[in-house]
Scaffold this active site. Sequence first.
Site, short mmCIF file in Angstrom:
data_model
loop_
_atom_site.label_atom_id
_atom_site.label_comp_id
_atom_site.label_asym_id
_atom_site.label_seq_id
_atom_site.Cartn_x
_atom_site.Cartn_y
_atom_site.Cartn_z
N ARG A 20 19.56 -3.48 51.76
CA ARG A 20 19.39 -4.26 53.00
C ARG A 20 18.17 -5.16 52.93
NH1 ARG A 20 18.99 -0.11 57.54
NH2 ARG A 20 17.89 0.94 55.86
N ASN A 38 23.53 -0.73 57.27
CA ASN A 38 24.25 0.35 56.62
C ASN A 38 25.35 0.85 57.54
OD1 ASN A 38 22.68 0.39 54.31
ND2 ASN A 38 21.36 2.04 55.01
#
Length: 91
Positions: A20, A38
């Site tokens: 990320r 996520n």
Amino acid sequence: MARICLHAYVGGRVQGVGFRQSTRDEAERLGLDGWVRNLEDGRVEVLWEGEEEQVKALQRWLERGPRRARVAGVEVEALPLQGIAGFIVRR
């Protein structure tokens, strides 16, 4: 060049490897807007928009991911522009 928006699900070893944060860094480097998060099923979800060339560059990057990731597949779909400003990591 036209602005476009893409949405993707990235599968493989993509959680717990800095995916990320690396995606945010790459998107910011390319001048893109959007978000990354996520999912509970182990995938990463990404939505991003900007100039077509830069949007496609991030799509290619997602197919590789950061060094510690092992991308098994990327499902991508085009969406209407979302009008997002900036790029964030969602929790």
